[in-house]
Design a protein around this motif. Structure first.
Motif, PDB file in Angstrom:
ATOM      1  N   LEU A   7       0.791  -1.169  -0.140  1.00 28.83           N
ATOM      2  CA  LEU A   7       0.001  -0.030  -0.061  1.00 28.83           C
ATOM      3  C   LEU A   7       0.918   1.254  -0.256  1.00 28.83           C
ATOM      4  CD1 LEU A   7      -3.012   0.749   0.238  1.00 28.83           C
ATOM      5  CD2 LEU A   7      -2.703   0.813   2.682  1.00 28.83           C
ATOM      6  N   PRO A   8       0.830   1.989  -1.116  1.00 32.97           N
ATOM      7  CA  PRO A   8       1.805   3.079  -1.094  1.00 32.97           C
ATOM      8  C   PRO A   8       1.974   4.188   0.028  1.00 32.97           C
ATOM      9  CG  PRO A   8       0.002   3.552  -2.622  1.00 32.97           C
ATOM     10  CD  PRO A   8      -0.168   2.048  -2.103  1.00 32.97           C
ATOM     11  N   GLN A   9       3.057   4.362   0.642  1.00 35.19           N
ATOM     12  CA  GLN A   9       3.262   5.382   1.610  1.00 35.19           C
ATOM     13  C   GLN A   9       3.734   6.653   1.195  1.00 35.19           C
ATOM     14  OE1 GLN A   9       2.169   4.109   4.828  1.00 35.19           O
ATOM     15  NE2 GLN A   9       1.240   2.300   3.629  1.00 35.19           N
ATOM     16  N   THR A  10       4.456   6.695   0.186  1.00 36.95           N
ATOM     17  CA  THR A  10       5.140   7.886  -0.205  1.00 36.95           C
ATOM     18  C   THR A  10       4.625   8.474  -1.538  1.00 36.95           C
ATOM     19  OG1 THR A  10       6.865   6.793  -1.284  1.00 36.95           O
ATOM     20  CG2 THR A  10       7.188   7.145   1.141  1.00 36.95           C
ATOM     21  N   HIS A  11       5.029   9.584  -2.140  1.00 41.81           N
ATOM     22  CA  HIS A  11       4.767  10.072  -3.339  1.00 41.81           C
ATOM     23  C   HIS A  11       5.258   9.167  -4.538  1.00 41.81           C
ATOM     24  CE1 HIS A  11       2.284  13.386  -2.104  1.00 41.81           C
ATOM     25  NE2 HIS A  11       3.389  13.745  -1.375  1.00 41.81           N
ATOM     26  N   THR A  12       6.408   8.667  -4.253  1.00 43.34           N
ATOM     27  CA  THR A  12       7.049   7.860  -5.237  1.00 43.34           C
ATOM     28  C   THR A  12       6.376   6.359  -5.198  1.00 43.34           C
ATOM     29  OG1 THR A  12       9.317   8.823  -4.609  1.00 43.34           O
ATOM     30  CG2 THR A  12       9.363   6.827  -5.740  1.00 43.34           C
ATOM     31  N   GLU A  13       6.063   5.840  -4.392  1.00 42.31           N
ATOM     32  CA  GLU A  13       5.358   4.589  -4.387  1.00 42.31           C
ATOM     33  C   GLU A  13       4.061   4.810  -5.037  1.00 42.31           C
ATOM     34  OE1 GLU A  13       5.287   3.271  -0.131  1.00 42.31           O
ATOM     35  OE2 GLU A  13       7.317   2.457  -0.390  1.00 42.31           O
ATOM     36  N   ILE A  14       3.451   5.839  -4.928  1.00 44.36           N
ATOM     37  CA  ILE A  14       2.198   6.070  -5.494  1.00 44.36           C
ATOM     38  C   ILE A  14       2.040   6.048  -6.953  1.00 44.36           C
ATOM     39  CG2 ILE A  14       0.113   7.799  -6.090  1.00 44.36           C
ATOM     40  CD1 ILE A  14       0.383   8.986  -3.179  1.00 44.36           C
ATOM     41  N   ALA A  15       3.228   6.272  -7.634  1.00 46.55           N
ATOM     42  CA  ALA A  15       3.518   6.084  -8.892  1.00 46.55           C
ATOM     43  C   ALA A  15       3.596   4.390  -9.476  1.00 46.55           C
ATOM     44  CB  ALA A  15       4.654   6.985  -9.488  1.00 46.55           C
ATOM     45  N   LEU A  16       4.178   3.842  -8.491  1.00 48.28           N
ATOM     46  CA  LEU A  16       4.189   2.388  -8.742  1.00 48.28           C
ATOM     47  C   LEU A  16       3.305   1.568  -8.288  1.00 48.28           C
ATOM     48  CD1 LEU A  16       7.904   2.185  -7.601  1.00 48.28           C
ATOM     49  CD2 LEU A  16       7.282   2.389  -9.804  1.00 48.28           C
ATOM     50  N   TYR A  17       2.470   1.674  -7.238  1.00 50.39           N
ATOM     51  CA  TYR A  17       1.386   0.808  -6.522  1.00 50.39           C
ATOM     52  C   TYR A  17      -0.048   1.451  -6.504  1.00 50.39           C
ATOM     53  CZ  TYR A  17       5.925  -1.450  -5.111  1.00 50.39           C
ATOM     54  OH  TYR A  17       7.239  -1.756  -5.039  1.00 50.39           O
ATOM     55  N   PRO A  18      -0.897   0.567  -6.658  1.00 49.84           N
ATOM     56  CA  PRO A  18      -2.259   1.070  -6.524  1.00 49.84           C
ATOM     57  C   PRO A  18      -2.741   1.525  -5.194  1.00 49.84           C
ATOM     58  CG  PRO A  18      -2.126  -1.254  -6.961  1.00 49.84           C
ATOM     59  CD  PRO A  18      -0.843  -0.753  -7.131  1.00 49.84           C
ATOM     60  N   VAL A  19      -3.393   2.644  -5.094  1.00 50.87           N
ATOM     61  CA  VAL A  19      -4.058   3.121  -3.775  1.00 50.87           C
ATOM     62  C   VAL A  19      -5.299   2.504  -3.404  1.00 50.87           C
ATOM     63  CG1 VAL A  19      -2.399   4.884  -3.757  1.00 50.87           C
ATOM     64  CG2 VAL A  19      -4.909   5.111  -4.579  1.00 50.87           C
ATOM     65  N   GLY A  20      -5.893   2.496  -2.008  1.00 53.21           N
ATOM     66  CA  GLY A  20      -7.138   2.119  -1.895  1.00 53.21           C
ATOM     67  C   GLY A  20      -7.529   0.552  -1.589  1.00 53.21           C
ATOM     68  N   ASN A  21      -8.334   0.282  -1.016  1.00 51.29           N
ATOM     69  CA  ASN A  21      -8.806  -1.045  -0.721  1.00 51.29           C
ATOM     70  C   ASN A  21      -9.748  -1.740  -1.447  1.00 51.29           C
ATOM     71  OD1 ASN A  21      -7.533  -0.266   1.860  1.00 51.29           O
ATOM     72  ND2 ASN A  21      -9.467   0.080   2.917  1.00 51.29           N
ATOM     73  N   SER A  22     -10.055  -1.172  -2.531  1.00 48.11           N
ATOM     74  CA  SER A  22     -10.553  -1.922  -3.793  1.00 48.11           C
ATOM     75  C   SER A  22      -9.742  -2.238  -5.039  1.00 48.11           C
ATOM     76  CB  SER A  22     -11.949  -1.119  -4.174  1.00 48.11           C
ATOM     77  OG  SER A  22     -11.679   0.165  -4.668  1.00 48.11           O
TER      78      SER A  22
END
Length: 331
Positions: free
Chosen positions: A126-141
């Protein structure tokens, strides 16, 4: 509550024969499943092609972890295949490695984030940083389609070494480890049942289950023993799981009058008693399947279209069981 395991193998198009041969090569020929045999069949999951299946394992945890090992091996032997496995409790792999999981991971955030790929446990972060948001999907769905895309990408999804170790400790030693789960018992049974178990040893599982969960209707069938009368009995050895043996041996059950057991002081008494219970299980199993066939076809009983009956009938026919039985059409 019946415990079961649900597993889904998502893959590219793979021939059914190839996958069947691969799975068969992973399972020892003498292996007895506690309830259901492990099988995969073509299916779809969220619109995606997959191979899926489910088994009931009851109290036999060995079966559950054996399936995990099989799925791990499939992902090792077929590049690009992704597997996931769950049971009644959900993501039981996470439960096993609970002490080593990241704090953000719980049942609400684990949906479509836990898989097996290349023989390793994968957890989509679950992305924790701005960099990870570009790599991994966010949210629980998280959709399954997106999850598989991430797993097969260059993004790092492999679970920590401590998580891998926790799971590896449970599946290490398979398939040889599975042999520790078996018991070989001497049983005196009708010759027909001895032949059935020789050709289809897995049938001991549903027979024991039928006896263990017997009801008044099943007991009525045992009083008559119309299909497996205790005549021309033989001493044989029956391979079963330790749990199945415990279920069979521990049950207090008065033998129907049609059975003749030796004195309790006889050295073969236990073999006769176990065989009597197992024979009753086969009788109940046959009777239940026949009744289910009738219930499914209230206006016309067409046994030829019932898959359970066809398998049962074909196997017994090969063994010569119907030499003195006339099968008629019923309308």
């Amino acid at each position: 509550m019946e415990r079961d395991i649900q597993e889904t193998v998502i893959s590219l198009e793979i021939s059914v024969n190839f996958l069947s041969d691969l799975v068969a090569g992973l399972i020892p020929a003498e292996y007895i499943w506690h309830k259901d045999e492990f099988k995969l069949q073509e299916s779809s999951c969220d619109g995606l092609f997959c191979w899926s299946g489910s088994i009931r394992f009851g109290d036999c945890i060995t079966d559950e972890w054996f399936v995990v090992w099989i799925l791990q091996q499939i992902t090792l032997k077929i590049h690009g295949i992704v597997a996931r496995v769950r049971d009644n409790d959900g993501e039981f792999l996470l439960i096993e490695a609970a002490a080593h999981l990241p704090k953000w991971l719980d049942p609400s955030t684990s949906v479509n984030r836990v898989f097996i790929f290349d023989g390793r446990i994968q957890i989509i972060p679950l992305p924790q940083t701005h960099t990870e948001i570009a790599l991994y999907p966010v949210g629980n769905s998280l959709s399954l389609h997106l999850a598989l895309k991430v797993i097969r990408s260059e993004c790092a999804t492999e679970a920590s070494a401590s998580v891998q170790t926790a799971i590896d400790q449970r599946i290490s030693g398979y398939p040889l480890k599975a042999s520790d789960n078996f018991h070989i018992a001497k049983c005196v049974v009708p010759e027909t049942i001895a032949k059935i178990l020789w050709f289809r040893p897995q049938l001991v599982s549903p027979a024991v289950e039928a006896f263990y969960q017997r009801d008044p209707v099943g007991l009525q069938a045992c009083r008559i023993m119309a299909n497996f009368p205790p005549r021309k009995c033989v001493m044989t050895t029956v391979r079963m799981t330790k749990v199945l043996f415990a279920q069979l041996a521990s049950q207090q059950f008065v033998a129907p009058n049609i059975f003749t057991l030796p004195s309790e002081n006889d050295p073969d008494y236990k073999a006769h008693e176990l065989g009597m219970k197992l024979t009753c299980g086969f009788e109940i199993l046959y009777d239940e399947n026949f009744e289910e066939s009738i219930d499914k076809l209230p206006n016309k009983l067409d046994l030829e279209s019932d898959p359970i009956w066809k398998i049962y009938y074909t196997n017994l026919q090969k063994l010569g069981f119907f030499k003195v039985v006339l099968i008629q059409e019923i309308y």
